[in-house]
Write a protein that holds these residues in place. Sequence first.
Motif, mmCIF file in Angstrom:
data_model
loop_
_atom_site.group_PDB
_atom_site.id
_atom_site.type_symbol
_atom_site.label_atom_id
_atom_site.label_comp_id
_atom_site.label_asym_id
_atom_site.label_seq_id
_atom_site.Cartn_x
_atom_site.Cartn_y
_atom_site.Cartn_z
ATOM 1 N N VAL A 146 0.884 -1.316 -0.072
ATOM 2 C CA VAL A 146 0.040 0.101 -0.050
ATOM 3 C C VAL A 146 0.849 1.231 0.066
ATOM 4 O O VAL A 146 0.616 1.905 -0.605
ATOM 5 N N ALA A 147 1.979 1.029 0.761
ATOM 6 C CA ALA A 147 2.855 2.351 0.733
ATOM 7 C C ALA A 147 3.793 2.634 -0.495
ATOM 8 O O ALA A 147 4.264 3.771 -0.340
ATOM 9 N N GLY A 148 3.792 1.680 -1.230
ATOM 10 C CA GLY A 148 4.468 2.029 -2.707
ATOM 11 C C GLY A 148 6.109 1.753 -2.233
ATOM 12 O O GLY A 148 6.857 2.420 -2.915
ATOM 13 N N ASP A 149 6.285 0.810 -1.392
ATOM 14 C CA ASP A 149 7.830 0.743 -0.969
ATOM 15 C C ASP A 149 8.629 0.094 -2.127
ATOM 16 O O ASP A 149 8.284 -0.475 -3.035
ATOM 17 N N ALA A 150 9.865 0.140 -1.916
ATOM 18 C CA ALA A 150 11.032 -0.376 -2.884
ATOM 19 C C ALA A 150 11.745 -1.433 -2.070
ATOM 20 O O ALA A 150 12.019 -1.086 -0.862
ATOM 21 N N GLY A 151 11.858 -2.790 -2.939
ATOM 22 C CA GLY A 151 12.574 -3.497 -2.298
ATOM 23 C C GLY A 151 12.280 -5.028 -2.850
ATOM 24 O O GLY A 151 11.725 -5.204 -3.963
ATOM 25 N N VAL A 152 12.327 -6.057 -2.046
ATOM 26 C CA VAL A 152 12.101 -7.428 -2.625
ATOM 27 C C VAL A 152 11.316 -8.066 -1.535
ATOM 28 O O VAL A 152 11.897 -8.053 -0.026
ATOM 29 N N VAL A 153 10.185 -8.836 -1.733
ATOM 30 C CA VAL A 153 9.512 -9.761 -0.629
ATOM 31 C C VAL A 153 9.750 -10.901 -1.267
ATOM 32 O O VAL A 153 9.608 -11.705 -2.434
#
Length: 459
Positions: free
Chosen positions: A381-388
Amino acid sequence: MGAIVLLLEDDTPAVPGEETRRALQICNAGSVVDRFELDVVGDAKDWIRVEPAEVNVFPDQSAGAELVFTPPRSTDLPAGEVTFALRVMSHEDIEGSVVEEATVTVGSFTDFGVKLLPRTRRARLGARFHAVVDNRGNAPVRVQLYAADPDAGLGFTFSYKEIEVARGTGSVVPVKVKPAARRWRGADVTLPFQVLAVHRAEGGEEEQTADGAVVQAALVSDAVVKFVMAVAAAVVALIALWLFVLKPSVESEARRQASAVVGEESGPPGNGTGESPPPDGATESPGAGQAGGPGADRSPPPAQDTGSGIGGGAGGGGRDDPGDQESQSEEPPGDQGGGGEAFDFRLEADAPVSAEFDAEATYTVPEGSTLYLIDVVYENVAGDAGVVRLQRGNSVLRQLALDTFRNLDESYEQPIEFGPGENVVLAVRCQDPAAESGAQAQNCTPAAYFSGRLVKAGT
């Protein structure tokens, strides 16, 4: 005795890019007329000079000169006090030469700018930009960031509303831009906006601007609509081809083959006399086929024993009784995860910025139970950047880039199985461009909703 240097006290700062003068006196403490050479030594000699460079002074007399300061307008020369040395060389009394240290205050000047990277970005729901503030002055500058668009159709979120930028450096501030209204269909629309960096000082305020634009695309693109219409037209064409061309041909061919089979089963034709040919193995006595011939046997034929014909006699040609046959059926196995009870849960991570998968959210399957995952909804929802990552314990099952989705629903035709005591793990590696500039980074907060069936042992 040599020279005596008298520097007049003066607190006037030397303004970068301008010329500032300060008076001084050279006294001759010797007994003869002396000629003195004046120059500046040290790091500041490139922008400090003495006028005149030589003076002749009578004994017990003094001569005036001026120090001329022309500091460059550059970030290489910081604002504040600068120490320099004035050297007075005597031609008549070398030992009487002196070097006098002094200081001068270099004034500060403000020169900064702001730009957007990238200037234009295409998006459906929202876009991420980076506002870069460059400080080209010789002192730290504190700026406040604002954004506006002429049509008030955009919303802006700055990671930092106010920043301080050191001289000769730049700072990067992430900016999230989100259209106020969604576009379901239609052509792309360009929404321009402007980012303002404002510096407030005692003499007033100074602002710099940077232009940017969001190209808002429709949620359902024209290409998708055309593709769906093409697929629908192809399906209609295939149905029409089947109903009006293939199906009649298949039915006609089936009727033709059925007629041929019925004709073959109707039996061979007679011998032309209306009588059927004798059965296999039967013998015909001489004259039996001649009506009224000599020696013809007109007595009826002996009756055949039908007791061993159709029935259970040995060698009989009858069919087996269907009641005597045993039918065996085998149940097809059920789908995995088809039993048990419906089960769902949610995992949410709170990961700091890191180069490793430091944050994990875990659910442990109860002992004596097996979990079959059928549907997973990933949330960003927050539009984060990274990898899940989705893991079974330490084993990676699924890996996604956070900046490629906001909500992603995945369904599995073959359920993912987690045995008793195994862990369902949501691991996160958080990335934030703000961390590269030394600013305070924000945590990543992705989540995932899991649904499936929980099957207990023995059920």
